[in-house]
Design a protein around this motif. Sequence first.
Motif, PDB file in Angstrom:
ATOM      1  N   ARG A   1       0.821  -1.214   0.000  1.00  0.00           N
ATOM      2  CA  ARG A   1       0.000   0.000   0.000  1.00  0.00           C
ATOM      3  C   ARG A   1       0.858   1.268   0.000  1.00  0.00           C
ATOM      4  O   ARG A   1       0.324   2.374  -0.114  1.00  0.00           O
ATOM      5  N   ASP A   2       2.144   1.107   0.168  1.00  0.00           N
ATOM      6  CA  ASP A   2       3.054   2.237   0.359  1.00  0.00           C
ATOM      7  C   ASP A   2       2.581   3.092   1.542  1.00  0.00           C
ATOM      8  O   ASP A   2       2.578   4.324   1.484  1.00  0.00           O
ATOM      9  N   ALA A   3       2.200   2.393   2.608  1.00  0.00           N
ATOM     10  CA  ALA A   3       1.632   3.053   3.775  1.00  0.00           C
ATOM     11  C   ALA A   3       2.625   3.163   4.925  1.00  0.00           C
ATOM     12  O   ALA A   3       2.224   3.424   6.066  1.00  0.00           O
ATOM     13  N   VAL A   4       3.904   2.959   4.646  1.00  0.00           N
ATOM     14  CA  VAL A   4       4.910   3.086   5.695  1.00  0.00           C
ATOM     15  C   VAL A   4       5.161   4.565   5.975  1.00  0.00           C
ATOM     16  O   VAL A   4       4.822   5.441   5.172  1.00  0.00           O
ATOM     17  N   ASP A   5       5.756   4.840   7.128  1.00  0.00           N
ATOM     18  CA  ASP A   5       6.061   6.223   7.521  1.00  0.00           C
ATOM     19  C   ASP A   5       7.404   6.618   6.901  1.00  0.00           C
ATOM     20  O   ASP A   5       8.466   6.449   7.503  1.00  0.00           O
ATOM     21  N   HIS A   6       7.349   7.157   5.687  1.00  0.00           N
ATOM     22  CA  HIS A   6       8.583   7.455   4.947  1.00  0.00           C
ATOM     23  C   HIS A   6       9.426   8.513   5.648  1.00  0.00           C
ATOM     24  O   HIS A   6      10.667   8.418   5.647  1.00  0.00           O
ATOM     25  N   ASP A   7       8.788   9.527   6.226  1.00  0.00           N
ATOM     26  CA  ASP A   7       9.568  10.576   6.900  1.00  0.00           C
ATOM     27  C   ASP A   7      10.346   9.996   8.073  1.00  0.00           C
ATOM     28  O   ASP A   7      11.534  10.313   8.268  1.00  0.00           O
ATOM     29  N   PHE A   8       9.698   9.162   8.864  1.00  0.00           N
ATOM     30  CA  PHE A   8      10.375   8.530   9.995  1.00  0.00           C
ATOM     31  C   PHE A   8      11.523   7.649   9.509  1.00  0.00           C
ATOM     32  O   PHE A   8      12.635   7.707  10.050  1.00  0.00           O
ATOM     33  N   LEU A   9      11.262   6.831   8.506  1.00  0.00           N
ATOM     34  CA  LEU A   9      12.281   5.914   8.009  1.00  0.00           C
ATOM     35  C   LEU A   9      13.489   6.670   7.480  1.00  0.00           C
ATOM     36  O   LEU A   9      14.644   6.271   7.706  1.00  0.00           O
ATOM     37  N   ALA A  10      13.253   7.776   6.775  1.00  0.00           N
ATOM     38  CA  ALA A  10      14.364   8.549   6.221  1.00  0.00           C
ATOM     39  C   ALA A  10      15.183   9.219   7.314  1.00  0.00           C
ATOM     40  O   ALA A  10      16.416   9.289   7.228  1.00  0.00           O
ATOM     41  N   ALA A  11      14.510   9.694   8.348  1.00  0.00           N
ATOM     42  CA  ALA A  11      15.209  10.442   9.395  1.00  0.00           C
ATOM     43  C   ALA A  11      15.929   9.549  10.395  1.00  0.00           C
ATOM     44  O   ALA A  11      16.980   9.929  10.924  1.00  0.00           O
ATOM     45  N   HIS A  12      15.381   8.351  10.643  1.00  0.00           N
ATOM     46  CA  HIS A  12      15.854   7.594  11.803  1.00  0.00           C
ATOM     47  C   HIS A  12      16.314   6.168  11.511  1.00  0.00           C
ATOM     48  O   HIS A  12      16.681   5.457  12.459  1.00  0.00           O
ATOM     49  N   THR A  13      16.282   5.711  10.279  1.00  0.00           N
ATOM     50  CA  THR A  13      16.653   4.324   9.993  1.00  0.00           C
ATOM     51  C   THR A  13      17.550   4.235   8.771  1.00  0.00           C
ATOM     52  O   THR A  13      17.653   5.171   7.974  1.00  0.00           O
ATOM     53  N   THR A  14      18.183   3.080   8.637  1.00  0.00           N
ATOM     54  CA  THR A  14      18.867   2.705   7.402  1.00  0.00           C
ATOM     55  C   THR A  14      18.378   1.315   6.997  1.00  0.00           C
ATOM     56  O   THR A  14      17.845   0.575   7.827  1.00  0.00           O
ATOM     57  N   GLY A  15      18.551   0.962   5.720  1.00  0.00           N
ATOM     58  CA  GLY A  15      18.278  -0.404   5.290  1.00  0.00           C
ATOM     59  C   GLY A  15      16.856  -0.683   4.872  1.00  0.00           C
ATOM     60  O   GLY A  15      16.506  -1.854   4.642  1.00  0.00           O
ATOM     61  N   TYR A  16      16.005   0.335   4.759  1.00  0.00           N
ATOM     62  CA  TYR A  16      14.614   0.049   4.397  1.00  0.00           C
ATOM     63  C   TYR A  16      14.509  -0.560   3.007  1.00  0.00           C
ATOM     64  O   TYR A  16      13.647  -1.417   2.777  1.00  0.00           O
ATOM     65  N   ALA A  17      15.350  -0.172   2.087  1.00  0.00           N
ATOM     66  CA  ALA A  17      15.250  -0.709   0.720  1.00  0.00           C
ATOM     67  C   ALA A  17      15.374  -2.225   0.705  1.00  0.00           C
ATOM     68  O   ALA A  17      14.611  -2.917   0.007  1.00  0.00           O
ATOM     69  N   GLU A  18      16.312  -2.767   1.488  1.00  0.00           N
ATOM     70  CA  GLU A  18      16.479  -4.221   1.527  1.00  0.00           C
ATOM     71  C   GLU A  18      15.264  -4.897   2.165  1.00  0.00           C
ATOM     72  O   GLU A  18      14.825  -5.956   1.714  1.00  0.00           O
TER      73      GLU A  18
END
Length: 775
Positions: free
Chosen positions: A236-253
């Motif tokens: 659904r592309d319903a993930v929190d993209h702003d949070f993931l970009a600011a606070h995480t790495t590795g989401y693409a994998e």
Amino acid sequence: MEPRWHKTACNLCYVNCGLEMLVENERITKVRGDRDNPKSQGYLCNKAARIPFYAHHRDRLTTPLRRRADGGFDAIDWDTAISEIAARLREISESHGGQTIALYGGGGQGNHAGGAYANALLRGLGSRHVFNALSQEKTGDFWVNGHLFGSQTCHTAEDVHHCDLLFVIGANPWIAHGFPNARDHMNRIRKDAARKLIVVDPRRSESAEMADLHLQVRPGADAFLLGALLAILVRRDAVDHDFLAAHTTGYAEVKEALLKVPVARWADAADIAIADIERCVDMMLAANAMVVRVELGLQQGVNSTLNSYLEKLLIMLTGSFGREGTNQLHSWLQPLWGNSPSQRFKPLDIEVIAGLLPPNSLAEAILVDHPDRFRALWVDSSNPANTAANSTAVEAALRALDLCVVVDVAMTETARLAHYVLPASSQYEKTEFTLFNFEFPTNYFHVRAGIVPPLPGTLPEPEIYLRLARAVGLLPGDNTLADLREAARQSRPAFAAAFRGFMAQNPQAVPLGALVLYDTLGLTLPDGVAAAAPLWGAAAACAKRAPEAVRRAIGAGAEILDQTLGDALFDKIVSARQGVAITQHAYHEVWSLVAHPDRKVHLAIPALLEWFLTLDPAAALPPKEYPFILAAGQRRMFNANQIFRDPAWRRDDPDGALRINSTDLAALGAGEGDWIAVESAAGRVVVRAKVDDGLRQGLLALPHGYGQSYPAADGERFINGPRINALTDAGNRDPIAGTPYHKHVAVRLAKASPEEAATCERQSRRIHQGELAAS
């Protein structure tokens, strides 16, 4: 003595609520919640009210015991016990090396104070090998946290109090609690139309009855359900993209792996309708603040380490972290476990996680053909003969040891196999505390003083280990500490300088620092809480890690300098009988607790993503020869850990009944109350049946905390309820952490024979008719 209420804490679960206990004639007679406790604020559950049955019972030990060749025991005095045990320890250490000595335990739900001293002795002997209940339950989660957050000591907390969606997986907080004031908060969520509850559980539990959505997952299929939820979020592309970009790495994998999930097949494997999974996702996305609460249903289920990873991904992909009402990390006064990435235990070539070895490997580690196999086992406040998987194999391994010493308050099943048994004072007869301090944004610590006199003949653990360390030759004689004691009486700075000088001059005493502190600084502490002395160093370290959070918690003004902040925190801790706040963070400061240098969550764990993509839906089905799945170790209204030995404490379920769906019971030609034989590949037990139609068909449940030997009024001992680890297999375990799949034990059922039923009925009748010795 006049009756008096004393402040203390509960020892039955890791929340350790503050309590007040009425002491009359040196006995605990009543229990109530302590309204002055800053964490639990007067909360009291049904189990805590029964603590007097723990404190006073017929099975207490009052003298050291030495086993004879015929298996019986002789009473010996403390000097003899200490001298003989010290000689045996020296002999094993000199002949085989200290690494062949292991510790099992070192504290339980309410008594971690002794653990510092047991570990000090172990390290002084040259070993770091420790087994305990944490590595029976939680090390898969710790392993995941180490990869995600940068250290295995990073540990998540749940801000249930402020969430608008509580997502419970494999837990039943209405019965098992697990967070402060659990029932109060469950009721508030239930009564508030703006707050929601989701429960994932193969049983329609008491918590599931309160839920807005109950996903009654197939036993062993949690990973398929969590994977389907995550896959739908990504699709659904319903993930929190702003949070993931600011606070995480590795989401693409992670995204790449989740897009490969065959959602329909995995939903079928979990036996959950796609519509219900979609509804669950909708509720998650509608929430402003979701908190995920998990327990042993997930962490001792099939794929347990992978389950812990997927649970964390659910938190991170929805951005449910680091805000009010979401999951967090928490501070520590002193971490309860370690950080040991890449360490391995060579005799079995298994990973050491959080500095701990899994109890599932205990028997192997004793019996393996390797020069560093364990030859001595020191058991402190634990009962592996009852609690580790496959009781028969564990008992055989314990008998094969060159030396087994048990320190406990009662003659446990493990103590009956030991060479020496040392009687400890109970948790309410001595200073105690726990390191289960898991709260955020405010975290708490509670040092409890003894409230009743020690039973004659017993000693507190610090005194036992101090005497042993001197007898083994690890610590210098008593007179060498006189200067340190005098410095402690003068001032804290004087003691700090003297302590540093002593350790520099006696480097062999460094591993035994806790014992030195106990016998010096401890003598100056209020209310006899000498056993809390090792917290001095922990308080200094905590103040150094988070000075502003400590200042807020203890109200420290500018007059307290940073270099004395640790002393100020320590003094607060050892003086507050009702417990005290130790850190107070702002929510955004949670990122300072992430251990990766970039302060980000590293989402991609290649080994787990590979495991995830090889999951086979067919594996979720039970084998044909054992068609039922047993959840071994269910938490109920009146069961607890092994420290409760007197069965009179239970208000119901005295037999520890097998819970079973009525359709399954009828298919056996049996009815409620009948005796049923439960058989696994490892063993067999006979139990009383009780109908529970909240269970899925094919799912069974037996409680933990039973199976102890206890004396009846005539002195004869009998087994109180099922020894469930007679059914479990040490090989049925997680491939990474070695944690047992206790919630997924394949078994078959049959009606008990008339002879078995008659024997069980006689034993049950003794409990029901009150033929036990009066407590």
